[in-house]
Every structure is written in structure tokens, then in C-alpha cells.
Design a protein around this motif. Structure first.
Motif, mmCIF file in Angstrom:
data_model
loop_
_atom_site.group_PDB
_atom_site.id
_atom_site.type_symbol
_atom_site.label_atom_id
_atom_site.label_comp_id
_atom_site.label_asym_id
_atom_site.label_seq_id
_atom_site.Cartn_x
_atom_site.Cartn_y
_atom_site.Cartn_z
ATOM 1 N N SER A 114 74.499 95.587 37.703
ATOM 2 C CA SER A 114 74.093 96.785 38.442
ATOM 3 C C SER A 114 73.397 97.769 37.524
ATOM 4 C CB SER A 114 75.304 97.480 39.049
ATOM 5 O OG SER A 114 75.731 96.797 40.171
ATOM 6 N N GLU A 115 73.993 97.958 36.364
ATOM 7 C CA GLU A 115 73.413 98.947 35.456
ATOM 8 C C GLU A 115 72.092 98.461 34.888
ATOM 9 O OE1 GLU A 115 74.371 102.074 35.221
ATOM 10 O OE2 GLU A 115 75.842 101.438 36.721
ATOM 11 N N LEU A 116 71.992 97.159 34.647
ATOM 12 C CA LEU A 116 70.700 96.617 34.201
ATOM 13 C C LEU A 116 69.638 96.818 35.282
ATOM 14 C CD1 LEU A 116 71.583 93.263 32.410
ATOM 15 C CD2 LEU A 116 70.585 95.276 31.374
ATOM 16 N N THR A 117 70.047 96.606 36.529
ATOM 17 C CA THR A 117 69.105 96.809 37.633
ATOM 18 C C THR A 117 68.680 98.269 37.697
ATOM 19 O OG1 THR A 117 70.465 95.204 38.781
ATOM 20 C CG2 THR A 117 68.722 96.225 40.028
ATOM 21 N N ARG A 118 69.667 99.156 37.503
ATOM 22 C CA ARG A 118 69.349 100.581 37.539
ATOM 23 C C ARG A 118 68.354 100.923 36.427
ATOM 24 N NH1 ARG A 118 72.677 103.684 40.037
ATOM 25 N NH2 ARG A 118 74.440 102.365 39.528
ATOM 26 N N LEU A 119 68.597 100.346 35.250
ATOM 27 C CA LEU A 119 67.677 100.585 34.136
ATOM 28 C C LEU A 119 66.273 100.113 34.486
ATOM 29 C CD1 LEU A 119 69.588 99.587 30.883
ATOM 30 C CD2 LEU A 119 68.478 101.748 31.328
ATOM 31 N N SER A 120 66.192 98.910 35.038
ATOM 32 C CA SER A 120 64.854 98.367 35.322
ATOM 33 C C SER A 120 64.177 99.188 36.405
ATOM 34 C CB SER A 120 64.944 96.900 35.712
ATOM 35 O OG SER A 120 65.371 96.768 37.025
ATOM 36 N N SER A 121 64.964 99.646 37.362
ATOM 37 C CA SER A 121 64.382 100.467 38.428
ATOM 38 C C SER A 121 63.862 101.781 37.862
ATOM 39 C CB SER A 121 65.442 100.739 39.486
ATOM 40 O OG SER A 121 65.004 101.716 40.378
ATOM 41 N N HIS A 122 64.642 102.391 36.987
ATOM 42 C CA HIS A 122 64.206 103.668 36.415
ATOM 43 C C HIS A 122 63.012 103.480 35.485
ATOM 44 C CE1 HIS A 122 67.215 105.715 38.455
ATOM 45 N NE2 HIS A 122 68.136 105.886 37.525
ATOM 46 N N GLN A 123 62.965 102.341 34.804
ATOM 47 C CA GLN A 123 61.801 102.086 33.944
ATOM 48 C C GLN A 123 60.541 102.011 34.781
ATOM 49 O OE1 GLN A 123 63.189 98.535 32.194
ATOM 50 N NE2 GLN A 123 64.024 99.533 30.389
ATOM 51 N N LEU A 124 60.636 101.299 35.891
ATOM 52 C CA LEU A 124 59.472 101.188 36.759
ATOM 53 C C LEU A 124 59.114 102.555 37.333
ATOM 54 C CD1 LEU A 124 58.311 98.422 38.769
ATOM 55 C CD2 LEU A 124 58.669 100.411 40.124
ATOM 56 N N TRP A 125 60.131 103.306 37.737
ATOM 57 C CA TRP A 125 59.874 104.642 38.265
ATOM 58 C C TRP A 125 59.178 105.504 37.224
ATOM 59 C CZ3 TRP A 125 62.191 108.610 35.562
ATOM 60 C CH2 TRP A 125 61.850 109.879 36.007
ATOM 61 N N TRP A 126 59.639 105.399 35.983
ATOM 62 C CA TRP A 126 59.042 106.236 34.927
ATOM 63 C C TRP A 126 57.561 105.900 34.755
ATOM 64 C CZ3 TRP A 126 56.882 105.097 30.102
ATOM 65 C CH2 TRP A 126 56.645 106.211 29.298
ATOM 66 N N GLY A 127 57.266 104.614 34.748
ATOM 67 C CA GLY A 127 55.877 104.208 34.621
ATOM 68 C C GLY A 127 55.033 104.724 35.763
ATOM 69 N N VAL A 128 55.556 104.587 36.976
ATOM 70 C CA VAL A 128 54.787 104.980 38.150
ATOM 71 C C VAL A 128 54.647 106.490 38.221
ATOM 72 C CG1 VAL A 128 54.785 104.941 40.643
ATOM 73 C CG2 VAL A 128 55.378 102.909 39.401
ATOM 74 N N MET A 129 55.694 107.178 37.784
ATOM 75 C CA MET A 129 55.657 108.648 37.762
ATOM 76 C C MET A 129 54.500 109.133 36.893
ATOM 77 S SD MET A 129 57.812 111.554 37.970
ATOM 78 C CE MET A 129 57.111 113.152 37.649
ATOM 79 N N GLY A 130 54.397 108.532 35.706
ATOM 80 C CA GLY A 130 53.302 108.911 34.821
ATOM 81 C C GLY A 130 51.961 108.618 35.468
ATOM 82 N N MET A 131 51.886 107.459 36.128
ATOM 83 C CA MET A 131 50.619 107.068 36.728
ATOM 84 C C MET A 131 50.243 108.025 37.853
ATOM 85 S SD MET A 131 49.438 103.312 37.821
ATOM 86 C CE MET A 131 50.107 103.291 39.444
ATOM 87 N N ASP A 132 51.230 108.453 38.627
ATOM 88 C CA ASP A 132 50.930 109.393 39.703
ATOM 89 C C ASP A 132 50.384 110.701 39.162
ATOM 90 O OD1 ASP A 132 51.589 107.755 41.702
ATOM 91 O OD2 ASP A 132 53.600 108.520 42.007
ATOM 92 N N LEU A 133 50.835 111.075 37.977
ATOM 93 C CA LEU A 133 50.341 112.317 37.403
ATOM 94 C C LEU A 133 49.092 112.086 36.563
ATOM 95 C CD1 LEU A 133 53.682 114.011 36.436
ATOM 96 C CD2 LEU A 133 52.243 114.496 38.363
ATOM 97 N N GLY A 134 48.576 110.875 36.555
ATOM 98 C CA GLY A 134 47.306 110.623 35.888
ATOM 99 C C GLY A 134 47.419 110.012 34.516
ATOM 100 N N ALA A 135 48.637 109.806 34.013
ATOM 101 C CA ALA A 135 48.794 109.175 32.703
ATOM 102 C C ALA A 135 49.072 107.698 32.912
ATOM 103 C CB ALA A 135 49.923 109.821 31.922
ATOM 104 N N ILE A 136 47.987 106.939 33.007
ATOM 105 C CA ILE A 136 48.128 105.552 33.443
ATOM 106 C C ILE A 136 48.844 104.693 32.397
ATOM 107 C CG2 ILE A 136 46.817 103.570 34.273
ATOM 108 C CD1 ILE A 136 44.683 105.636 35.121
#
Lengths: 377, 362, 153
Positions: A114-136
Motif C-alpha cells: 500500500s505504501e509503495l503504491t502511495r509513493l508511486s502515486s505521489h511521484q506521478l502526481w508530483w511530475g504531473v503537477m510540475g507539468m501543469d505549471l509548465g515545468a515539463i
């Protein structure tokens, strides 16, 4: 006559008009097929009206025909980024109904994954968050680290995204002999990489300017709108299911419930980054102490839950997932409801984005971390 | 033909003489124009293609991946393949759009940098237009492009395009000020707007080194403002992929989209060329005062290599911004210009005047 | 705050409320539609109960009647309560909205309306949420027939 008209035109302010804009269903920052109808005054948002259901697959209706073992597989397709937690919710609910004693080994392994999944989900979120703000560039960094987790999953159960690793009563298979070593390797690796996330995005002036004081959500609103998960906790709403209603092995690990009180985009961002630290802490505590034993409790081939109602909640990467089962002692549930975190979180988008600009809406949506199949079910 | 890599004056003159000897004067002039035009068209196309390739490779380098690798050696033919695809794509025109303006916009956008590039001094003697107001000409002409962007946004009949175009208009008009003022800071020292004169004034050292602190401040402002003026990240408000899908060129497809794309990269080149010319001596090799021995070694490297080397460095810097920073918001962007860059710039100009009057520069 | 206290408080407010399910997980209370507003307003605002978090809201079709089910929790004490409203009218099921008490109910009630056809009186924007606007029928009702999409085994 003409003069009069000219005078009134000078006296009155120039006539402005609110207008509508359709954001989505095909839009880069709605992360799927979500349609937002924006009422705008220039660039300022007056109203956000979400239109959902573009990928509604009526999972709840399908569940009324399926056996409990089959239902587990459907839950993967809701919030695909926290698939393991979704599986776990259904399994825990069935186990609760059967009053099944689960081996300790299963509980610990479920918690680690579960915690590994949470980590992977947050990693993806972090990447996408940056991309949404223009830092691809952040997008690729997030995926780089996530790859290691998906590799661990692949070795453990053969799948990288929709894992189906849980079955009612335990796990599908035992863990791979390499599992502990690779997980420990990953933790040592990621401990070094997580500060890089801060270097690249968290401490960037443009980023903090874009997120601080944007998309405000007060604690009262968070509770009233049922905003849970890191988004709710960033508004000061203590709602971590792992702390309040511990399940699996969460009662025996030491971790901090991340609570921020600012309620803006930056707080939500920080909450998730801090949660990654806590997840690693949980994994570190458990990874060396996986008890020996069976990986599955004995269950009958056809599971029938006794008549009654069962509710089970777990903390997914997005918030509180609830499974509400009404059983009439048949092989499939009479009624099954998923209380998905994204659905409630999305409902608060209107009050969060009101008064901000279009660019802020993108940031707000990004920090809510919406997964559309989770909303539409 | 007396071809000399260090000085193109003789080479250009010999071509001119040959043309005059073969054709009557009027025809010779026209033939000269056509040759120059063809040269620039080829140059711009190659420049656009190679810059797109470089951008993709630089971006890949920042993102820990390889970038295009399949078409040609190390993916070098990838952009050629892309442009062929774009040429053959259907040029869609959205229903309800203003067809005339819609088509015109793409041409204005590509014509502006095409005109500006004529005044860029590539090497000694390799210079098409050497006005005495050369710098003014480049800044003036290159900002015609914004009309194209505004027209594109307006004629597309698309709200995303319109928002993008309006943002772009506000942005370019604002940042034009900073670009011009930061260039003006150096003009105080050179005393001339003629590009060849500006380069000649840097024979004993580049202005960024000679011009004391104000020159360095001016360079930083120039690089920020010109990035903003060319609508590149972190100032790509007009496109803002995650907010406005593609901003002003949402509705464009095929070759017209390629024009917008190409114009962006040629603008990038022009900005880097202006920056290199004013701050880094253009094609002038690195000279240190009267240090003859060092200057001789530097002179050994041909001017054209100096020029393109400087441009490559500046372009890399601008690409570095784009692939590192998040995007600003439109109000923050305007705040940055009007509340910070412009006052700093004006004070800097004053400082430079004081420096120039007292002869504190080198 | 415990189940006994909650029970007595609810009984004092709504005498005809039925209780069940204490032996399983949560305290359940079954009420009539007309009592919903009085009870929920009381439970939300009373300092003793303060059930301020509606964490799940749905409906169940029992062929003869509907239940709308409200899962409530107090964020301070973690006390949980399940309110079930029994709606006997199957042709035209109607119940008062609670979306001014818990904002999250706005979406959840739309979902219930969409899938069960239960109307919520005074809801500000009662439209279908997941299905298309022109969808016929209410899929989560037990008597819903859709020969094209549902394969009967």
C-alpha cells in the motif's frame, strides 16, 4: 440625441460580459475526460461547473452480478494509481463480513505494498503537477523514480499498474524472494532523490508564487465538502484513516499524520511531499519484520457474506475510500457502493477556484490530484 | 573570387562585380536581391529545422532521456520528417473563423523575423542591411510578429486562442520596453545604432566586460525580457499548453502551424543574435585591450564561428530556462515587468550614463 | 460520546426512530422522510453530537421501498452514525435535501437521483451527474431493464 448617447457611453463603464469556456473533455490538464464549464470574467473565474461521467462504467451495477472475488478486479479500474488500496478495501470488507482471521504476514505485506503504491502515486502526481505549471522536466523525473516501484510490483505479481494482488482472505501469491532487497534498495535510492524534488520545484520562486495563497479551502469547507486525503489534511482536517481507524498493520507502525493549516495549493503540495517521507518510514519499519506464515487464509470457493451491511474504509493516495456492502446472503452483494475520494474532492473545486485565474484553476486541480475513473466509477 | 573566411568583404564585392559585368545594372541588382532572398530562405529553413532538433535534444538532456533517435543518425532527420508531414497535412480552417485574417496571420508571423534577420551581421562583410539605425530596425520589425499573433487569436473564433492572443499582446508590448531599454544602456557606450559600428566598438573587449556593472545588469534584463518577448517558457503564457491547450495557434494545422513553429525558433535566433552583437561583440573575437598576443590567437578562430558559437551559448541558456522553470501567471508576468524590470532598467540606464560620462568603463 | 447517548438524544428528538445494527459495525437509525431535516440539523449543530462529516451517502432499492443511507461521522470524536430514510413511495420517491447542511451531499444526491430516481426537494441543481441527460430509467433500481447493455446469465 447622438450627444446624449455619447455622454452615457462615457459615463458608464465599458460594457463587459461574462463568458463560458469549456475546459475538456479533451484538455491537457484535466487528466482524463473531465469537462469543466467555466464562467469567466476576463481571466477571472466566476464559477466552475464540473460535468462528469464520460467514463462511467457502472461498476456498482456490475458488482451486483459478480462474485466477491471478481469485484476485487473491478476496483483496480477505479483509481488506477492506488489500485492496491482499492483492492484492499474490498478484501477487508469481505473479511470483515466473514469474520476471517488474516495471517499476520498478509497484513504486513499489504501495508508495505500500500505504501509503495502511495509513493508511486505521489511521484506521478508530483511530475504531473510540475507539468501543469509548465515545468515539463519534473514529469520525467517523477516517472524515473516511479519506474523502480513498478518494477518491484512487476516482479511481485506480474502487473505494473492494475495489480490485483489481493484476494479476499489474503494475497494472490507469496512475495518474490527479491522483494525485500529491492524495496530496501529503492528506499535508499529514493531517500537521496526526494530532496531533488525540493530543489527542482518546491523551492522555486515561480512555483511558490504560483501556489501560495491559491485555491484556498478552509477547514470547515473541507469537512463540509468531504475533502479527504492529503488535500483535506492540508486544510487542517485530520482525516487519515490509517490513524483514526487503523487497518492491516497500521496500528503497529510509527508515522506522523501530515497536517497543514494553510489550505492553499502549496500546503497540499507539501502535504504530499511529506507523506512520501512518512510512507518510506512505514516501509522501513516493516520491511525487515515480515512474519513467516501463510500468504492466504482458507476461504471457501464461493464466498457468501452473511445478511447485513458492511462498511470498510481505507486511505488511498487521494483520500478516504469507502466500500459499503449490503448483503442478502447470496454470492454477490445486494448493493455495493464505493465512496470514492475523488468524487467528493472534486465537488469542492468550485469554491476553491472562484475568484482565481485560469492558470490558478490548473494549479488547484493539480493539487487535488484527481483521477477521473475514480470519480466516474 | 577571393574567398577569405576572416573577411567576406572581398568575396561579396567580387560577386557584385561579376553580376555587374554580366547583366545590365538594373537586372544585376534584381538578381542580387533574388540570390540574397534564396540564401535567406534556405538559411531560415535549415535554421528552423536544426533549432527544433537542438531543442528536442537539449530538452531530452535535461529530462534524462535521449530524444529523437530513430530517423537518421541520432534522429537528425526527425525534424525533416516532421516538416514533410506538416506540409502534407490538411490545412483546416475552423467554421466561423475569419478566413482572410486567419491565413494572413500565419504569414505576418513568419515575415516579421524574416525581415529582421536581414539586418543581422553574420561575419565581417557578411551583412545585408547595414543601416545606421540597424538595432532600431531589428527591434521594430521583429515586434510586428505580435500583430500576427493577435490576428491569429482573433480570427480563429476560439476562446482559448483569443485568451492566448490577448495575453500575448499584453506581454509583448510590456516586455518590448525592457528589451529596448536594456539595449539602450549599451548604446550609451557605443554612441551608434549601426550594428557594424557597435561591433567595431568592441574591438578591444566585449561590452559585457567593459561596461562595468550596469552592462551586466542590462544583460540579465535583456535575456529575461527577450525570452518573454519571444513567448518562450517560463513566459509561454500565450501558448500555455496546460491552460489554453495551445493558445493562439490552437486552430492551425499543417504548414500554417509550421509557420508559427518556425517563427518561434527564428525569433529565438534573432534574440540570441542581437544579444550576442550588443553584449558579446557579435562576430568579434574575444579581445583583451592591448594584449596583442592573446588577441592574435583569438583572431585565428574565424568570426563566423565566434558569431554562431555565441548564439549557440545564448540559445542554450534560453532553452535551459524553458526546461527548468514553471510558467508564470499573467498578472505575475506583468508585475515583474512594470514593477521590477522597468524601474531597475531606468535606474540602470541612468547609472550607465554616469559611468559613460565619467569614463568609468573600460 | 457513545452509542447509548446518541441513541437517547435521537429518541428525544424523533421518538418513532427505529434503531438497529448496533451489534455489527455502526449504530443505525431508520426514520421517516419528514423527520430527516429535524434530525440532521440537530445532529449537525448540537454541540454534544456534532456529526459534521457526511462521508458516504447512497441509496438502496429493496423492491418495496427505498432507503437513502447517510453515513455520518464526528471529526472530533470519530463517533459514527448511519441514518436510513425509508421511502415507501416507489413511483415518485421524494426526500428533503441535506446539501445545505453538508455541502458534499450536493454531488452525492445528484448521483442518487441519477441512478435511483429519488428526488431531493430544494436541491439547488438536481440534474443527472454520471449519465447523459437524456438517459431513460434509473440503472441501480432492481427492476431496471437494459437489454442492450446488461447480459442476463
Amino acid at each position: 440625441m447622438i450627444n446624449e448617447e455619447a455622454n452615457t457611453a462615457v459615463e458608464n463603464k465599458p460594457e463587459t460580459q461574462e463568458y463560458f469556456i469549456n475546459m475538456g473533455p479533451q484538455h491537457p490538464s484535466t487528466h482524463g475526460v473531465l469537462r469543466l464549464m467555466l464562467t469567466l470574467d476576463g481571466e477571472i473565474i466566476k464559477k466552475v461547473e464540473p460535468h462528469l461521467g464520460f467514463i462511467h462504467r457502472s461498476i456498482e451495477k456490475m458488482c451486483e452480478k459478480d462474485s466477491y472475488q471478481q469485484i476485487v478486479h473491478l476496483t483496480d479500474r477505479m483509481d488506477y494509481l492506488s489500485c492496491h488500496m482499492n483492492n484492499e478495501a474490498v478484501c477487508l470488507c469481505v473479511e470483515q463480513g466473514l469474520q476471517l482471521e488474516i495471517p499476520e504476514r498478509v497484513k504486513v505485506i499489504r501495508t508495505i505494498i500500500s505504501e509503495l503504491t502511495r509513493l508511486s502515486s505521489h511521484q506521478l502526481w508530483w511530475g504531473v503537477m510540475g507539468m501543469d505549471l509548465g515545468a515539463i522536466t519534473t514529469f520525467l523525473y517523477g516517472f524515473r523514480d516511479r519506474e523502480m516501484i513498478t518494477d518491484i510490483f512487476e516482479e511481485t505479481c506480474g502487473a505494473r499498474l492494475t495489480m490485483n494482488y489481493n484476494v479476499p482472505g489474503g494475497l494472490m501469491f507469496d512475495i518474490h524472494p527479491n522483494f525485500q532487497k529491492r524495496t530496501k534498495d529503492f528506499i535508499t535510492y529514493f531517500k537521496k532523490k526526494l530532496p531533488e524534488y525540493d530543489d527542482l520545484l518546491s523551492n522555486n520562486v515561480i512555483f511558490t508564487e504560483r501556489t501560495k495563497g491559491i485555491g484556498m479551502l478552509s477547514k470547515e469547507d473541507a469537512i463540509s465538502y468531504g475533502v479527504t486525503g492529503p488535500s483535506g489534511r492540508a486544510s487542517g482536517f485530520s482525516c487519515d484513516v490509517r490513524k483514526h481507524f487503523p487497518y492491516s498493520a497500521y496500528d503497529r507502525v510509527d508515522f506522523r499524520e501530515i497536517i497543514y493549516t494553510e489550505g492553499d495549493c502549496y500546503a497540499r503540495y507539501r502535504a504530499r511531499i511529506d507523506e512520501m517521507h512518512e510512507s518510506m518510514k512505514i516501509i522501513e519499519q516493516l520491511i525487515d519484520n515480515i512474519p513467516e506464515g501463510d500468504y492466504k487464509a482458507k476461504t471457501k470457493a464461493v464466498i457468501k457474506l452473511p445478511e447485513g451491511e458492511y462498511y470498510q474504509r481505507v486511505e488511498t493516495a487521494r483520500g478516504e475510500l469507502g466500500v459499503y456492502v449490503v448483503s442478502d446472503n447470496k454470492k454477490s452483494p445486494y448493493r455495493l457502493k464505493f465512496r470514492s475520494p475523488g468524487f467528493s474532492n472534486l465537488s469542492a473545486l468550485n469554491i476553491m477556484a472562484k475568484g482565481d485565474k485560469i492558470a490558478d484553476l490548473v494549479a488547484t486541480m493539480s493539487t487535488l490530484d484527481l483521477v477521473i475513473p475514480d470519480i466516474d466509477r | 573570387m577571393n574567398f577569405n573566411i576572416y573577411d567576406f568583404t572581398g568575396f561579396v564585392n567580387s560577386i557584385k562585380q561579376w553580376l555587374n559585368s554580366v547583366f545590365p545594372p538594373a537586372v544585376a541588382d534584381i538578381t542580387g536581391f533574388v540570390i540574397i532572398g534564396i540564401c535567406f530562405l534556405t538559411f531560415i529553413t535549415l535554421l528552423g529545422l536544426s533549432l527544433v532538433y537542438i531543442e528536442r535534444k537539449v530538452c531530452a538532456f535535461f529530462q534524462q532521456r535521449l530524444g529523437p533517435m530513430r530517423v537518421g543518425f541520432w534522429g537528425t532527420a526527425q525534424t525533416v520528417a516532421d516538416i514533410i508531414k506538416l506540409i502534407f497535412k490538411e490545412p483546416l480552417i475552423a467554421k466561423g473563423s475569419d478566413k482572410f485574417l486567419f491565413n494572413l496571420a500565419a504569414f505576418i508571423v513568419i515575415v516579421a523575423p524574416f525581415m529582421a534577420i536581414a539586418a543581422v551581421p553574420f561575419a565581417k562583410g557578411l551583412h545585408v542591411l547595414d543601416f545606421d539605425i540597424g538595432l532600431f530596425f531589428i527591434t521594430a520589425v521583429s515586434s510586428i510578429g505580435v500583430t500576427g499573433i493577435l490576428l491569429a487569436g482573433w480570427s480563429s473564433n476560439n476562446k482559448y486562442s483569443l485568451i492566448g492572443a490577448m495575453r500575448s499582446g499584453a506581454q509583448i508590448v510590456s516586455y518590448e520596453l525592457s528589451v529596448v531599454l536594456s539595449l539602450l544602456t549599451i548604446i550609451v557606450l557605443t554612441g551608434s545604432l549601426q550594428l557594424s559600428a557597435i561591433i567595431e566598438s568592441q574591438r578591444d573587449g566585449w561590452w559585457i566586460f567593459k561596461g562595468n556593472i550596469p552592462a551586466i545588469i542590462a544583460f540579465f534584463i535583456f535575456i529575461i525580457a527577450s525570452t518573454a518577448e519571444s513567448n518562450r517558457g517560463p513566459f509561454d503564457m500565450a501558448e500555455a499548453e496546460s491552460e489554453l491547450t495551445a493558445g493562439f495557434h490552437t486552430e492551425y494545422s499543417g504548414i500554417k502551424f509550421a509557420y508559427f513553429f518556425l517563427a518561434e525558433y527564428i525569433n529565438l535566433f534573432i534574440i540570441a543574435a542581437v544579444g550576442a552583437t550588443v553584449f558579446f561583440g557579435g562576430w568579434m573575437p574575444l579581445h583583451i585591450g592591448n594584449f596583442e598576443f592573446f588577441n592574435k590567437i583569438m583572431d585565428f578562430i574565424p568570426p563566423i564561428i565566434w558569431f554562431f558559437g555565441k548564439i549557440a551559448a545564448l540559445i542554450f541558456l534560453i532553452m535551459w530556462f524553458k526546461w527548468t522553470f514553471p510558467r508564470l501567471r499573467i498578472d505575475q508576468l506583468l508585475t515583474l515587468e512594470w514593477k521590477y524590470l522597468l524601474p531597475i532598467n531606468l535606474v540602470n540606464l541612468l547609472m550607465m550614463s554616469v559611468v559613460a560620462l565619467n569614463g568609468w568603463h573600460f | 460520546m457513545n452509542n447509548e447517548l446518541l441513541r437517547s438524544l435521537i429518541s428525544s428528538k424523533v421518538p418513532e426512530a427505529e434503531f438497529s445494527g448496533e451489534e455489527t459495525q455502526f449504530l443505525n437509525v431508520i426514520i421517516k422522510p419528514e423527520d430527516l431535516r429535524t434530525l440532521t440539523e440537530f445532529l449537525r449543530n448540537d454541540p454534544q453530537t456534532k456529526l459534521d462529516f457526511l462521508f458516504c451517502m447512497t441509496a438502496v432499492d429493496w423492491m418495496t421501498h427505498f432507503f437513502t443511507v447517510y453515513h455520518l461521522r464526528s471529526t472530533e470524536t470519530d463517533q459514527t452514525l448511519v441514518i436510513k430514510v425509508k421511502i415507501n413511495d416507489r413511483e415518485n420517491p421524494e426526500v428533503e435535501t441535506v446539501c445545505d447542511i453538508w455541502k458534499t451531499a450536493e454531488f452525492h444526491e445528484r448521483e442518487v437521483y441519477d441512478l435511483f430516481g429519488i428526488k431531493f426537494k430544494n436541491h439547488p441543481d438536481l440534474r443527472r451527474i454520471l449519465l447523459e441527460d437524456d438517459w431513460v430509467g434509473y440503472p441501480l433500481r432492481k427492476d431496471y431493464k437494459d437489454e442492450a447493455n446488461i447480459v442476463e446469465l
